[in-house]
Scaffold this motif. Structure first.
Motif, PDB file in Angstrom:
ATOM      1  N   ALA A  93       0.814  -1.209   0.000  1.00  0.00           N
ATOM      2  CA  ALA A  93       0.000   0.000   0.000  1.00  0.00           C
ATOM      3  C   ALA A  93       0.855   1.269   0.000  1.00  0.00           C
ATOM      4  O   ALA A  93       2.060   1.242  -0.246  1.00  0.00           O
ATOM      5  N   CYS A  94       0.240   2.372   0.325  1.00  0.00           N
ATOM      6  CA  CYS A  94       0.798   3.705   0.142  1.00  0.00           C
ATOM      7  C   CYS A  94       2.196   3.864   0.737  1.00  0.00           C
ATOM      8  O   CYS A  94       2.508   3.303   1.778  1.00  0.00           O
ATOM      9  N   TRP A  95       3.031   4.642   0.045  1.00  0.00           N
ATOM     10  CA  TRP A  95       4.400   4.995   0.456  1.00  0.00           C
ATOM     11  C   TRP A  95       5.337   3.806   0.492  1.00  0.00           C
ATOM     12  O   TRP A  95       6.393   3.857   1.116  1.00  0.00           O
ATOM     13  N   SER A  96       4.995   2.742  -0.187  1.00  0.00           N
ATOM     14  CA  SER A  96       5.827   1.536  -0.169  1.00  0.00           C
ATOM     15  C   SER A  96       6.801   1.506  -1.337  1.00  0.00           C
ATOM     16  O   SER A  96       6.627   2.206  -2.342  1.00  0.00           O
ATOM     17  N   ASP A  97       7.816   0.674  -1.201  1.00  0.00           N
ATOM     18  CA  ASP A  97       8.751   0.364  -2.278  1.00  0.00           C
ATOM     19  C   ASP A  97       8.013  -0.548  -3.259  1.00  0.00           C
ATOM     20  O   ASP A  97       7.709  -1.694  -2.952  1.00  0.00           O
ATOM     21  N   GLU A  98       7.726  -0.041  -4.453  1.00  0.00           N
ATOM     22  CA  GLU A  98       6.950  -0.816  -5.417  1.00  0.00           C
ATOM     23  C   GLU A  98       7.688  -2.060  -5.887  1.00  0.00           C
ATOM     24  O   GLU A  98       7.069  -2.997  -6.391  1.00  0.00           O
ATOM     25  N   GLY A  99       9.017  -2.083  -5.707  1.00  0.00           N
ATOM     26  CA  GLY A  99       9.781  -3.263  -6.073  1.00  0.00           C
ATOM     27  C   GLY A  99       9.431  -4.488  -5.253  1.00  0.00           C
ATOM     28  O   GLY A  99       9.668  -5.628  -5.688  1.00  0.00           O
TER      29      GLY A  99
END
Length: 446
Positions: A93-99
């Motif tokens: 979810a929000c503010w996460s490392d999309e990797g």
């Protein structure tokens, strides 16, 4: 239950479009994953290696612990992804490392925040809320959307886009200001101030009628446009719950107060409609495949704002730091759209952290923390409009405090990356049962 590779429940009545979408079945809202699975977004915020620098330093204690434990960022990503999946979460979810979303054995969805309105507010530093009447607002939002939303437009793992986070809509824990008075107090040349005065002038036939309500030191509309500060003649309680009844009672007792409240509510509804129309259309112009999942309301805004959100958004998102989310869910569900709880949490006082700064209830122990999660999520899933819930957050905050001083036990893991067993065991059980619980939700009676 058979599940798709995204974690959605296989449902012969639903078809996949290659992207996430929304659906309504027997009066109950769902997300539908790219492969046609019946999906609820079960997420964790701030899943990142570099979470939370100690305020005014460059130290990141969580990263220090994970570098020693895993050796590299990529190894941590894989471990974090697999651990989230083992707890039956399906969304980074929000503010996460999309990797993290593609680093493990199970695909996880992402829900990035693009901060479109906030970027314009920061561009105009005399604003608390972005001036939607500024001729440059629409062009700025379109440009920002192209820059920030184009890269992922063909990504099936993008569940949806958050526009902003916790904009200031009305009186709340941050202050007593109304959006109308904030606009009236912009510099005299700002379009928002001119628009606010114009709307009041159109409503009141004579300036004397306006001033009988607002009690300003001005003696004409022209002078109103020049005075340094317009003070609100009344201070309203934040919207929601018992406050609404108290406001109604106060307005019945004082016609001037009722007129002031009506002015404020009418103006914020116009602002909200403009804000959501411009932002949603800008995102959809560059990314027609994905959902626009709101602006993460931090506190319940006036009804007109919720109604405007419902007219333009695919999903309404809001943060809800209460023991019982039911009344707040009901308030947002009135718009008739799916709802996503974009932030909630509980803090345990036995974790060794100060818990002196940060939102949400405090409880004595980790066992109570787990029970609070279970009661909250069960109550949320019983509501037909709810399509997901995102826990704040992945790791605890530093004991010294992060950039804003928050120092709380919000984590699923400690700052040393040790798992909170009571909490995550309960999360695993509730997450696994979420679709079954939600399927039994009673449809809303309109």
């Amino acid at each position: 239950m058979r599940r798709t590779k995204w974690g959605g429940v296989v449902d012969d009545g639903l078809s996949g479009s290659g992207f996430f979408r929304v659906a309504e079945r027997d009066g109950v809202f769902w997300l539908v994953d790219p492969d046609g699975g019946r999906f609820l977004s079960k997420g964790v915020n701030t899943v990142r290696f570099d979470q939370d620098r100690i305020g005014r330093t460059e130290r990141v204690p969580y990263a220090e612990a994970c570098r020693a434990k895993y050796g590299s960022l990529q190894a941590w990503r894989a471990a974090a992804a697999d651990r989230l999946a083992s707890w039956k979460f399906n969304t980074v979810a929000c503010w996460s490392d999309e990797g993290v979303a593609s680093a493990g054995a199970q695909l996880l969805a992402i829900t990035p925040i693009r901060e479109l309105g906030a970027s314009f507010r920061l561009h105009r530093r005399d604003q608390i809320f972005p001036d939607v009447f500024d001729p440059e607002f629409s062009a700025h939002i379109r440009t920002s959307a192209r820059e920030r939303c184009t890269l992922r437009r063909n990504d099936p793992g993008l569940l949806g886009t958050f526009i902003d986070n916790e904009l200031y809509w009305s009186t709340d824990a941050r202050g007593p200001d109304e959006l109308l008075t904030l606009f009236l107090n912009l510099p005299s040349h700002r379009p928002g101030r001119l628009a606010a005065i114009s709307r009041l002038q159109a409503h009141y036939r004579e300036f004397s009628q306006f001033n009988a309500v607002w009690r300003t030191p001005a003696r004409s509309w022209e002078e109103l446009g020049r005075i340094d500060r317009v003070a609100p003649p009344f201070v309203r309680l934040p919207p929601g719950g018992l406050n609404d009844s108290l406001e109604t009672k106060a307005n019945l007792a004082d016609p001037a107060r009722e007129a002031f409240a009506a002015d404020c509510d009418a103006f914020v509804a116009v602002v909200a409609d403009k804000y959501f129309e411009v932002c949603v259309s800008a995102i959809k112009a560059v990314d027609q495949h994905h959902l626009v999942i709101g602006s993460r309301f931090g506190w319940q805004p006036p009804r007109g704002v919720i109604a405007a959100a419902g007219r333009h958004l695919d999903v309404i998102s809001f943060n809800c730091y209460e023991f019982d989310p039911g009344p707040i869910i009901d308030a947002y569900s009135a718009a008739g759209k799916p709802c996503l709880i974009s932030e909630f949490s509980f803090r345990g006082d036995d974790a060794g952290l100060p818990n002196s700064r940060g939102g949400g209830p405090r409880v004595a122990t980790q066992i109570e923390r787990a029970r609070a999660f279970e009661r909250y999520v069960t109550a949320a899933l019983s509501k037909p409009n709810v399509v997901g819930y995102h826990w704040f957050e992945h790791a605890d905050q530093p004991v010294e405090g992060r950039f804003d001083g928050e120092d709380s036990n919000f984590g699923t893991v400690t700052i040393e990356d040790e798992v909170y067993d009571e909490l995550t065991t309960t999360m695993t059980r509730l997450n696994a049962a979420a679709e079954r619980i939600h399927a039994a939700a009673l449809p809303a009676v309109i």
